[in-house]
Motif scaffolding. Structure first.
Motif, PDB file in Angstrom:
ATOM      1  N   ALA A 156       0.851  -1.194   0.000  1.00  0.00           N
ATOM      2  CA  ALA A 156       0.000   0.000   0.000  1.00  0.00           C
ATOM      3  C   ALA A 156       0.884   1.240   0.000  1.00  0.00           C
ATOM      4  CB  ALA A 156      -0.928  -0.001   1.217  1.00  0.00           C
ATOM      5  N   ARG A 157       0.293   2.370  -0.345  1.00  0.00           N
ATOM      6  CA  ARG A 157       0.979   3.666  -0.295  1.00  0.00           C
ATOM      7  C   ARG A 157      -0.025   4.736   0.124  1.00  0.00           C
ATOM      8  NH1 ARG A 157      -0.449   6.898  -4.511  1.00  0.00           N
ATOM      9  NH2 ARG A 157      -1.420   5.857  -6.311  1.00  0.00           N
ATOM     10  N   PRO A 175      -5.094  -5.435   6.284  1.00  0.00           N
ATOM     11  CA  PRO A 175      -5.185  -4.190   7.064  1.00  0.00           C
ATOM     12  C   PRO A 175      -3.839  -3.465   7.079  1.00  0.00           C
ATOM     13  CG  PRO A 175      -5.106  -6.086   8.528  1.00  0.00           C
ATOM     14  CD  PRO A 175      -5.208  -6.641   7.137  1.00  0.00           C
ATOM     15  N   VAL A 176      -3.903  -2.148   7.080  1.00  0.00           N
ATOM     16  CA  VAL A 176      -2.711  -1.312   7.222  1.00  0.00           C
ATOM     17  C   VAL A 176      -2.979  -0.278   8.305  1.00  0.00           C
ATOM     18  CG1 VAL A 176      -1.843  -1.643   4.883  1.00  0.00           C
ATOM     19  CG2 VAL A 176      -3.478   0.195   5.336  1.00  0.00           C
ATOM     20  N   THR A 177      -1.895   0.264   8.845  1.00  0.00           N
ATOM     21  CA  THR A 177      -2.003   1.214   9.956  1.00  0.00           C
ATOM     22  C   THR A 177      -1.419   2.560   9.559  1.00  0.00           C
ATOM     23  OG1 THR A 177      -1.807  -0.591  11.556  1.00  0.00           O
ATOM     24  CG2 THR A 177      -1.394   1.634  12.375  1.00  0.00           C
ATOM     25  N   VAL A 178      -2.144   3.623   9.931  1.00  0.00           N
ATOM     26  CA  VAL A 178      -1.670   4.981   9.682  1.00  0.00           C
ATOM     27  C   VAL A 178      -1.398   5.647  11.022  1.00  0.00           C
ATOM     28  CG1 VAL A 178      -2.170   7.196   8.600  1.00  0.00           C
ATOM     29  CG2 VAL A 178      -3.097   5.104   7.600  1.00  0.00           C
ATOM     30  N   VAL A 204       3.160  11.798   8.913  1.00  0.00           N
ATOM     31  CA  VAL A 204       2.180  10.729   8.720  1.00  0.00           C
ATOM     32  C   VAL A 204       2.925   9.533   8.116  1.00  0.00           C
ATOM     33  CG1 VAL A 204       0.046  10.040   7.573  1.00  0.00           C
ATOM     34  CG2 VAL A 204       0.333  12.403   8.390  1.00  0.00           C
ATOM     35  N   THR A 205       2.761   8.369   8.721  1.00  0.00           N
ATOM     36  CA  THR A 205       3.423   7.161   8.224  1.00  0.00           C
ATOM     37  C   THR A 205       2.396   6.053   8.025  1.00  0.00           C
ATOM     38  OG1 THR A 205       3.954   6.512  10.506  1.00  0.00           O
ATOM     39  CG2 THR A 205       5.667   7.668   9.260  1.00  0.00           C
ATOM     40  N   LEU A 206       2.702   5.198   7.068  1.00  0.00           N
ATOM     41  CA  LEU A 206       1.842   4.060   6.733  1.00  0.00           C
ATOM     42  C   LEU A 206       2.625   2.781   7.005  1.00  0.00           C
ATOM     43  CD1 LEU A 206      -0.817   2.991   5.380  1.00  0.00           C
ATOM     44  CD2 LEU A 206       0.425   3.094   3.197  1.00  0.00           C
ATOM     45  N   HIS A 207       1.998   1.847   7.703  1.00  0.00           N
ATOM     46  CA  HIS A 207       2.658   0.603   8.111  1.00  0.00           C
ATOM     47  C   HIS A 207       1.836  -0.598   7.665  1.00  0.00           C
ATOM     48  CE1 HIS A 207       5.406   2.854  10.820  1.00  0.00           C
ATOM     49  NE2 HIS A 207       4.364   3.674  10.895  1.00  0.00           N
ATOM     50  N   GLY A 208       2.557  -1.663   7.246  1.00  0.00           N
ATOM     51  CA  GLY A 208       1.901  -2.885   6.824  1.00  0.00           C
ATOM     52  C   GLY A 208       1.486  -3.749   7.997  1.00  0.00           C
ATOM     53  N   PRO A 209       0.881  -4.903   7.707  1.00  0.00           N
ATOM     54  CA  PRO A 209       0.396  -5.797   8.778  1.00  0.00           C
ATOM     55  C   PRO A 209       1.499  -6.246   9.721  1.00  0.00           C
ATOM     56  CG  PRO A 209      -0.511  -6.434   6.645  1.00  0.00           C
ATOM     57  CD  PRO A 209       0.522  -5.402   6.359  1.00  0.00           C
ATOM     58  N   ASP A 210       2.722  -6.330   9.215  1.00  0.00           N
ATOM     59  CA  ASP A 210       3.833  -6.757  10.064  1.00  0.00           C
ATOM     60  C   ASP A 210       4.580  -5.589  10.697  1.00  0.00           C
ATOM     61  OD1 ASP A 210       4.908  -5.691   7.831  1.00  0.00           O
ATOM     62  OD2 ASP A 210       6.158  -7.416   7.285  1.00  0.00           O
ATOM     63  N   GLY A 211       4.032  -4.393  10.576  1.00  0.00           N
ATOM     64  CA  GLY A 211       4.667  -3.214  11.149  1.00  0.00           C
ATOM     65  C   GLY A 211       5.669  -2.543  10.233  1.00  0.00           C
ATOM     66  N   GLU A 212       5.915  -3.145   9.054  1.00  0.00           N
ATOM     67  CA  GLU A 212       6.875  -2.559   8.121  1.00  0.00           C
ATOM     68  C   GLU A 212       6.402  -1.177   7.674  1.00  0.00           C
ATOM     69  OE1 GLU A 212       8.594  -3.396   3.596  1.00  0.00           O
ATOM     70  OE2 GLU A 212       6.971  -4.612   4.441  1.00  0.00           O
ATOM     71  N   ARG A 213       7.338  -0.245   7.634  1.00  0.00           N
ATOM     72  CA  ARG A 213       7.009   1.121   7.188  1.00  0.00           C
ATOM     73  C   ARG A 213       6.917   1.140   5.668  1.00  0.00           C
ATOM     74  NH1 ARG A 213       9.582   6.329  10.040  1.00  0.00           N
ATOM     75  NH2 ARG A 213       8.988   7.978   8.583  1.00  0.00           N
ATOM     76  N   LEU A 214       5.741   1.465   5.155  1.00  0.00           N
ATOM     77  CA  LEU A 214       5.491   1.404   3.718  1.00  0.00           C
ATOM     78  C   LEU A 214       5.635   2.761   3.030  1.00  0.00           C
ATOM     79  CD1 LEU A 214       2.277  -0.823   3.796  1.00  0.00           C
ATOM     80  CD2 LEU A 214       4.627  -1.574   3.344  1.00  0.00           C
ATOM     81  N   ASP A 215       5.289   3.823   3.728  1.00  0.00           N
ATOM     82  CA  ASP A 215       5.267   5.145   3.085  1.00  0.00           C
ATOM     83  C   ASP A 215       5.248   6.207   4.168  1.00  0.00           C
ATOM     84  OD1 ASP A 215       5.262   6.983   1.042  1.00  0.00           O
ATOM     85  OD2 ASP A 215       3.293   6.443   0.243  1.00  0.00           O
ATOM     86  N   ASP A 216       5.645   7.418   3.825  1.00  0.00           N
ATOM     87  CA  ASP A 216       5.574   8.526   4.787  1.00  0.00           C
ATOM     88  C   ASP A 216       5.317   9.828   4.055  1.00  0.00           C
ATOM     89  OD1 ASP A 216       8.286   9.807   4.169  1.00  0.00           O
ATOM     90  OD2 ASP A 216       8.894   7.787   4.739  1.00  0.00           O
TER      91      ASP A 216
END
Length: 810
Positions: A190-191, A221-224, A271-283
């Motif tokens: 995701a981004r 699911p992703v986390t912001v 603002v940061t976006l994180h994947g299901p495993d907590g990996e940082r996907l975007d900022d």
């Protein structure tokens, strides 16, 4: 993001209009850039800003062009590789390895194309073909039916910078090119598609509502997370969903204030976006400011006000209109903008109106405005024309508006969105209705589409349908008693003293012309000799009957010019006087009038125009007049009720207490009558003090003036009882001493006679030279000092003689 800015070439798609020697050439291209600057860099065209070269280059806008480069696929294993085009000008077809990946037809939007399947490991060929903007616009014009506009050009039929097609201050240079960054974005899972912070203040609390939209390559699911001022918020975007809102509250944040009202405190919002495993996907990171803004339009005894309040303080707008600073936008660097903003702030400006015939400006523009505390009024991009609302324009306008409102949401300097420039007024007064014959003209954009976009995406900022606009379709859009007004009868038909016949609520445009600095003219024109009507001068005067209007203004006020040097000085002086008179009059009615926006701060090329800063960045005398007329504390003499009054205006945050001495003197400086007034003026207030008849009525109008002086930097206000062409001036006599100082020279002038509007033009000796002051009137025995900076010392004799040192009675 991997930039794709290297290795580009440019070629014309051959056609009968392409000159020999260019038709078969492949030239290096700079990206970001445009066709004109690439051809200029290759030595294939003359500088379009010089002489009448512009006219010989019209073929460029009627030609198709292809940009091309090669590159290797970026390393790494990614689910998506997107080609991101921040700005394509304008009608573009994008191909990768011969496969079409996208088409565009809007200069004011960014585009993203998934190119994962079209990429190979090495030697990818990316091509962007730009079809002629003219051909596109004329085809839509022919399909939809012509629409009235101010110029015989098809700019309403393409979403492109309108002033590329020429204006009454600008050249006709119809550009094409990759005008903003282009590159590859590799991403997986995701981004962050958009981040839109809405910043508000309630009581002592600052609130940030962060609206986030994600794009997905996978449905988990992703986390912001959002963080600002040490406060954080987090939200999960469940599988299958694309949006979320995070709310962050900051206790007692320091406010962001307009310049002159306080500091410009900003906070980083991350603002940061994180994947299901907590990996940082975007900022995503921007700096925001906590401030409130509202527009007071509650009807009152005078009509409908237009009063801007920031942090619940009413701000008297001391504004200037901003046009694109160059016809070729990629030449406008952050440093150039910073210098222009320093010039605006130096003239005591607090607001820039980004005019609707230009463009949404760069991120640097708004960031620098945030930093400087310069408020921004942003027009949506419609100007001086009836615009079609049919497709493809309906969808393009909605998408463009949504993108730009979202992009600019973080900036505290942006305080107002405006629907258009003069189009509603045009529909009423410019004989549009009969030729339109019921066809669309833009009303649906200004009164429906755009207000809905702003209300949905950024309800923290006010929207105003047009400039001018009265607040209601039931009231004429340019009624001075309601909302905003433009005053152009002064320039077009009337003397500038007519400004005094208006007591408007808010003046969003008014202006008066003058030529650029002498050094600017000499760089741009090869005319020998220079004359007001010499070929180059005539070509660089784009206003209808401009020279006749300049002469009309001179004839009303000033002695007849004997030569070009006189004409140049006196027209520049007349511009400064016209605008100073208007600004001082409008400010003297503080309480009814809540702001003025002078047309215009800047120019995009060397031209006779309404600007205070010319196309080479040199300050005209108007700039110095504006600095005084826009000062926090203004002392001015105004006609009132058949007599005269001293008006003091305090736009500062502290009380103003000072004695003011008012003296009627003759031209030798001898007093005829005198009084002293005591000022005790609160912050953000004004006072009008009527003068007794023995001061307001001269014994000899042609030989007397009124001098009002305060014991502080507000200085001196003058009132001459007769026009300069009627005043019995003595021949100018003075003593001048030149001495070196660090970085330049100091010129001290001591008057032996009255010297009216003494001004130094050191650029006549050295194009690098600048002076710190202008338009100084001295009585006999008085002195003033000019400080001149230049790359090398200037000849002291030439520095203190005509045509470098001038006054009206020299």
């Amino acid at each position: 993001m991997t930039p794709l800015h290297e290795g580009w070439t440019l070629r014309a798609v051959t056609g009968p209009q392409v000159p020999a020697g260019i038709a078969d050439r492949v030239v290096p291209a700079t990206v970001p850039g445009c066709v004109h600057t690439d051809l200029l860099a290759a030595g294939l065209i003359p500088d379009p800003y010089l002489d009448a070269n512009e006219t010989t280059l019209a073929w460029i806008g009627r030609t198709d062009w292809v940009y091309e480069t090669t590159f290797d696929r970026p390393d790494g294993d990614h689910e998506h590789l997107d080609l991101v085009c921040a700005g394509l000008d304008t009608v573009a077809t994008v191909t990768l390895n011969g496969v079409e990946v996208g088409r565009t037809e809007n200069m004011h939007r960014a585009y993203r194309f998934d190119v994962s399947s079209a990429l190979r490991a090495e030697d990818n060929t990316l091509a962007v073909r730009f079809d002629s903007a003219y051909r596109y616009a004329e085809a839509h014009r022919d399909r939809l039916g012509d629409r009235p506009n101010a110029y015989p050009e098809p700019f309403p039929f393409i979403r492109k910078m309108a002033c590329n097609f020429g204006w009454d201050w600008g050249p006709t240079l119809v550009t094409a090119g990759i005008w903003r960054p282009i590159g590859l974005h590799a991403w997986s899972t995701a981004r962050l598609a958009t981040v839109r912070p809405l910043v508000t203040v309630a009581g002592r609390d600052g609130h940030v509502e962060v609206h986030v939209e994600v794009a997905r390559a996978a449905e988990g699911p992703v986390t912001v997370r959002a963080e600002v001022a040490g406060q954080t918020a987090e939200a999960t975007v469940p599988a299958g969903e694309r949006t979320t809102v995070l709310a962050v509250t900051v206790r007692d944040p320091e406010r962001w204030w307009p310049r002159g009202y306080g500091e410009q405190r900003r906070y980083e919002l991350a603002v940061t976006l994180h994947g299901p495993d907590g990996e940082r996907l975007d900022d995503w990171t921007r700096r925001i400011g906590f401030r409130s803004v509202r527009l007071d339009t509650t009807p009152d005894a005078h009509g409908t006000p237009f009063a801007l309040h920031v942090n619940d303080i009413p701000v008297f707008v001391r504004g200037v209109n901003w046009i694109p600073d160059d016809a070729f936008p990629t030449r406008v660097t952050r440093d150039r903008l910073a210098h222009r903003f320093d010039q605006a702030a130096g003239a005591n400006v607090n607001l820039l109106r980004v005019w609707g015939g230009g463009r949404y400006e760069s991120e640097d523009f708004y960031d620098l405005a945030d930093e400087a505390g310069l408020l921004v009024q942003q027009d949506f991009l419609f100007a001086c024309a009836a615009y079609p609302e049919e497709e493809p324009f309906g969808a393009e306008v909605a998408a463009e508006a949504a993108e730009q409102v979202t992009r600019l949401a973080p900036h505290p300097s942006l305080v107002l969105w405006t629907g258009n420039n003069e189009n509603i007024w045009g529909w009423h007064d410019w004989d549009w209705q009969e030729p339109l014959a019921g066809r669309s003209w833009g009303r649906g954009f200004y009164l429906d589409v755009l207000p809905r976009v702003v209300a949905e995406l950024d309800p923290t900022r006010p929207y105003w349908p047009g400039s001018p606009w009265s607040g209601s379709e039931e009231i004429h859009p340019n009624d001075p008693a309601h909302g905003t007004t433009h005053i152009w009868d002064v320039w077009n038909t009337d003397d500038y003293t007519r400004y005094r016949e208006y007591v408007p609520r808010f003046v969003a445009e008014f202006g008066y012309q003058a030529p650029p600095a002498y050094a600017t003219l000499r760089r741009a024109l090869s005319d020998e000799p220079l004359a007001p009507d010499s070929p180059g001068m005539a070509h660089h005067q784009k206003a209808a009957d401009g020279d006749r209007k300049l002469r009309r203004g001179l004839d009303a006020h000033l002695p007849a010019p004997r030569d070009f040097d006189d004409w140049h000085y006196l027209t520049q002086l007349n511009q400064a006087r016209a605008i100073a008179l208007g600004v001082e009059h409008f400010r003297s009615h503080r309480g009814v009038c809540t702001g003025t926006i002078v047309w215009q701060l800047n120019d995009c090329w060397p031209v006779t125009s309404w600007s205070a800063v010319d196309g080479d960045g040199r300050r005209k005398p108007l700039w110095y007049a504006l600095r005084r007329a826009y000062a926090d504390r203004l002392l001015t003499v105004q006609p009132r009720d058949g007599g005269l009054a001293v008006v003091a205006v305090n736009d500062g945050g502290q009380p103003w207490r000072t004695p003011v001495t008012v003296t009627r003197v003759d031209l030798t400086g001898e007093p005829r009558a005198k009084t002293t007034l005591e000022l005790d003026l609160p912050a953000y207030a004004s006072v009008t003090l009527a003068l007794p008849a023995e001061l307001a009525l001269p014994d000899e109008a042609r030989r007397e003036l009124l001098v009002a002086e305060a014991d502080d930097p507000a200085g001196r206000a003058l009132w001459f009882f007769a026009e300069d062409r009627e005043v019995d001036y003595p021949a100018a006599e003075f003593d001048a001493v030149v001495e070196p100082v660090d970085g330049g020279q100091r010129v001290r002038v001591t008057a032996r006679t009255v010297l009216r509007d003494l001004t130094l033009f050191p650029d006549r000796l050295d194009p690098s030279a600048q002076v710190d002051e202008a338009l100084v009137t001295l009585l006999p025995g008085e002195s003033t000092t000019f400080t001149v900076c230049a790359d090398a010392p200037l000849d002291p004799v030439a520095l203190t003689a005509r045509p470098v040192l001038r006054c009206v009675n020299d």
